[in-house]
Design an enzyme around this catalytic site. Structure first.
Site, PDB file in Angstrom:
ATOM      1  CG  HIS A  29       1.884 -15.178  -6.263  1.00  0.00           C
ATOM      2  ND1 HIS A  29       0.870 -14.333  -5.890  1.00  0.00           N
ATOM      3  CD2 HIS A  29       2.769 -14.425  -6.954  1.00  0.00           C
ATOM      4  CE1 HIS A  29       1.128 -13.123  -6.365  1.00  0.00           C
ATOM      5  NE2 HIS A  29       2.283 -13.142  -7.004  1.00  0.00           N
ATOM      6  CD  GLU A  30       6.610 -14.712  -6.519  1.00  0.00           C
ATOM      7  OE1 GLU A  30       6.948 -14.408  -7.683  1.00  0.00           O
ATOM      8  OE2 GLU A  30       6.081 -13.905  -5.738  1.00  0.00           O
ATOM      9  CG  HIS A  32       4.716 -14.060 -11.453  1.00  0.00           C
ATOM     10  ND1 HIS A  32       3.757 -13.264 -12.030  1.00  0.00           N
ATOM     11  CD2 HIS A  32       4.697 -13.767 -10.128  1.00  0.00           C
ATOM     12  CE1 HIS A  32       3.180 -12.524 -11.085  1.00  0.00           C
ATOM     13  NE2 HIS A  32       3.733 -12.808  -9.914  1.00  0.00           N
TER      14      HIS A  32
HETATM   15 ZN   LIG Z   1       3.224 -11.739  -8.167  1.00  0.00          ZN
END
Ligand SMILES: [Zn+2]
Ligand SMILES: [Zn+2]
Length: 164
Positions: free
Chosen positions: A77-78, A81
Site C-alpha cells: 500500500h505505502e 504511493h
Molecule cells: Zn494510503
C-alpha cells in the site's frame, strides 16, 4: 540505514519492501530506487510515504501487533504511493493510479486500511443482552441506541437488545 540496527521484524518489513520493489520493477521493466525505510511512524497510522524523500515510515507498535497485515497489505500500500508518484507525479493519494498499481501489480484490493487502525484503537464494544445471552455491539450501534435512532434485535431469538 544499516541493516545491523534492524531487529528481525524490521528486517522482514525491509525484505518485503525489496520484494515488492522487485515485483514492480519486473512489471514495468524499469528499476525503481529502493526507498529509505524508517520505523518512526507515530499515532494511529500504520504507515506513510514521503514522496519527495522516497521514504516509507512504518508504525512499530502496530507493526508488531499486525505483522501479517503489514507484510501482505501495508507495505505494498505505502510503496504504491511512492510508485504512483514516480510514475505519474502528483496524483490523488488513493486515486485511480494508486488503485491500478495495487490491483495490477500486487493483485490486492485497493482498500485503505486506515479503518484497521481506528478499529484497533477505538474498537470499544458494548455488551447488550437478549434471551440467548450477551451480544457485543460496536460503539457506532451503541450510540444509535443511546440516541434512540435505532433499535436492534437478536438475529437468533428476535428479542430486542437491551444494554447489559
Ligand atoms: Zn494510503
Ligand atoms: Zn437472542
Amino acid at each position: 540505514m544499516q541493516k545491523s540496527y534492524l531487529d528481525p521484524t524490521m528486517q522482514q518489513i525491509v525484505a518485503r519492501v525489496e520484494q515488492c520493489l522487485d515485483i514492480a520493477s519486473a512489471y514495468f521493466k524499469q528499476a525503481f530506487e529502493m526507498p529509505q525505510v524508517k520505523f518512526n511512524q507515530r499515532g494511529k497510522i500504520a504507515g506513510s510515504a514521503r514522496l519527495q524523500l522516497n521514504e516509507l515510515r512504518f508504525n512499530q507498535v502496530l507493526m508488531r501487533d499486525n505483522l501479517d497485515t503489514f507484510l501482505s497489505d501495508v507495505v505494498p500500500h505505502e510503496l504504491c504511493h511512492l510508485l504512483a508518484f514516480r510514475l505519474f507525479g502528483r496524483v490523488r493519494p488513493h486515486g485511480k493510479e494508486w488503485q491500478t498499481l495495487m490491483r495490477e501489480v500486487f493483485h490486492l484490493k485497493p482498500a485503505t486500511y486506515h479503518l484497521m487502525d481506528v478499529t484497533k484503537v477505538s474498537g470499544r464494544k458494548f455488551t447488550y443482552m437478549c434471551k440467548c445471552g450477551p451480544i457485543q455491539l460496536s460503539i457506532r450501534r451503541h450510540n444509535k441506541v443511546v440516541r434512540k435512532v435505532q433499535k436492534y434485535r437478536c438475529l437468533k431469538c428476535g428479542t430486542q437488545l437491551v444494554a447489559a
